[in-house]
Design a protein around this motif. Structure first.
Motif, PDB file in Angstrom:
ATOM      1  N   LYS A 252       1.104  -1.295   0.308  1.00  0.00           N
ATOM      2  CA  LYS A 252       0.130   0.134   0.123  1.00  0.00           C
ATOM      3  C   LYS A 252       0.493   1.512   0.022  1.00  0.00           C
TER       4      LYS A 252
ATOM      5  N   THR B 251       2.615   1.882  -3.394  1.00  0.00           N
ATOM      6  CA  THR B 251       1.793   1.849  -4.297  1.00  0.00           C
ATOM      7  C   THR B 251       1.093   3.865  -4.416  1.00  0.00           C
ATOM      8  N   GLN B 252       0.899   3.985  -2.833  1.00  0.00           N
ATOM      9  CA  GLN B 252       0.851   5.524  -2.648  1.00  0.00           C
ATOM     10  C   GLN B 252       1.736   6.036  -2.996  1.00  0.00           C
TER      11      GLN B 252
ATOM     12  N   LEU C  32       4.099   5.659  -5.573  1.00  0.00           N
ATOM     13  CA  LEU C  32       4.085   5.696  -7.101  1.00  0.00           C
ATOM     14  C   LEU C  32       3.497   6.451  -7.167  1.00  0.00           C
ATOM     15  N   LYS C  33       2.370   6.972  -6.923  1.00  0.00           N
ATOM     16  CA  LYS C  33       0.861   7.553  -7.409  1.00  0.00           C
ATOM     17  C   LYS C  33       0.949   8.843  -7.120  1.00  0.00           C
ATOM     18  N   ASP C  34       1.998   9.078  -5.930  1.00  0.00           N
ATOM     19  CA  ASP C  34       1.941  10.575  -5.916  1.00  0.00           C
ATOM     20  C   ASP C  34       3.721  10.908  -6.271  1.00  0.00           C
ATOM     21  N   THR C  35       4.878  10.182  -6.977  1.00  0.00           N
ATOM     22  CA  THR C  35       4.833  10.527  -8.242  1.00  0.00           C
ATOM     23  C   THR C  35       4.774  10.600  -9.345  1.00  0.00           C
ATOM     24  N   ALA C  36       3.630   9.694  -9.602  1.00  0.00           N
ATOM     25  CA  ALA C  36       3.228  10.191 -11.619  1.00  0.00           C
ATOM     26  C   ALA C  36       2.582  10.902 -10.715  1.00  0.00           C
ATOM     27  N   GLN C  37       1.735  11.809 -10.081  1.00  0.00           N
ATOM     28  CA  GLN C  37       1.347  13.352  -9.899  1.00  0.00           C
ATOM     29  C   GLN C  37       1.982  14.327  -9.975  1.00  0.00           C
TER      30      GLN C  37
ATOM     31  N   GLU D  67       5.061  13.901 -10.835  1.00  0.00           N
ATOM     32  CA  GLU D  67       5.919  13.992 -12.589  1.00  0.00           C
ATOM     33  C   GLU D  67       4.445  14.994 -14.003  1.00  0.00           C
ATOM     34  N   GLU D  68       3.148  14.504 -13.255  1.00  0.00           N
ATOM     35  CA  GLU D  68       2.207  14.765 -14.847  1.00  0.00           C
ATOM     36  C   GLU D  68       2.186  16.460 -13.944  1.00  0.00           C
TER      37      GLU D  68
END
Length: 148
Positions: free
Chosen positions: A57, A60-61, A63-68, A70-71
């Motif tokens: 978990k 995963t969080q 990775l989500k934060d990293t993707a946000q 980066e976006e």
């Protein structure tokens, strides 16, 4: 079950060896068929499983934060590129205006020089005309009457 635990996570590589050892102990305990030890292994296994889920978990969080992030950084970069293009166009327009103004200034300087030359020429002509007028006045007031 051991394959389920073998899923690689970022800093969990060293835990794979722990899982293998736990699996080997589990197999040995199952073979020995001691219920107390089996329950203890089961409890340890469940604790490890829950730790793995919690880690999953968290990863995963992350990775989500990293993707946000980066976006968001990508959007800012695109915005900055758009601003750069807009400012480049403004700079080009200002350069064109500067060239036009410089050309007009050269033309105006040339026209001013021409008009100054014309004015100087008119002043010289006016000076000659005044001299002629004096001569005519002298002729009409002094020379002609005295000749008469």
């Amino acid at each position: 079950l051991i394959h389920h635990w073998a899923l690689p996570t970022m800093a969990q590589g060293h835990k794979f060896q722990d899982l293998e050892e736990t699996g080997e102990v589990l197999v040995a305990l199952i073979n020995s068929s001691e219920p107390v030890k089996l329950q203890q292994v089961k409890a340890e296994h469940q604790a490890l499983f829950y730790k793995h889920l919690e880690t999953k978990k968290i990863v995963t969080q992350i990775l989500k934060d990293t993707a946000q992030i980066e976006e968001s950084a990508g959007k800012r970069l695109l915005d900055m590129e758009e601003q750069k293009k807009h400012r480049q166009k403004e700079l080009e327009n200002l350069e064109k205006q500067l060239q036009q103004c410089t050309a007009k200034s050269l033309i105006t300087d040339s026209e001013i020089q021409f008009l100054q030359n014309e004015l100087e020429s008119l002043r010289k002509t006016e000076g000659k005309l005044e001299t002629l007028q004096k001569e005519v006045d002298e002729d009409t007031t002094e020379i002609i009457p005295s000749a008469l």
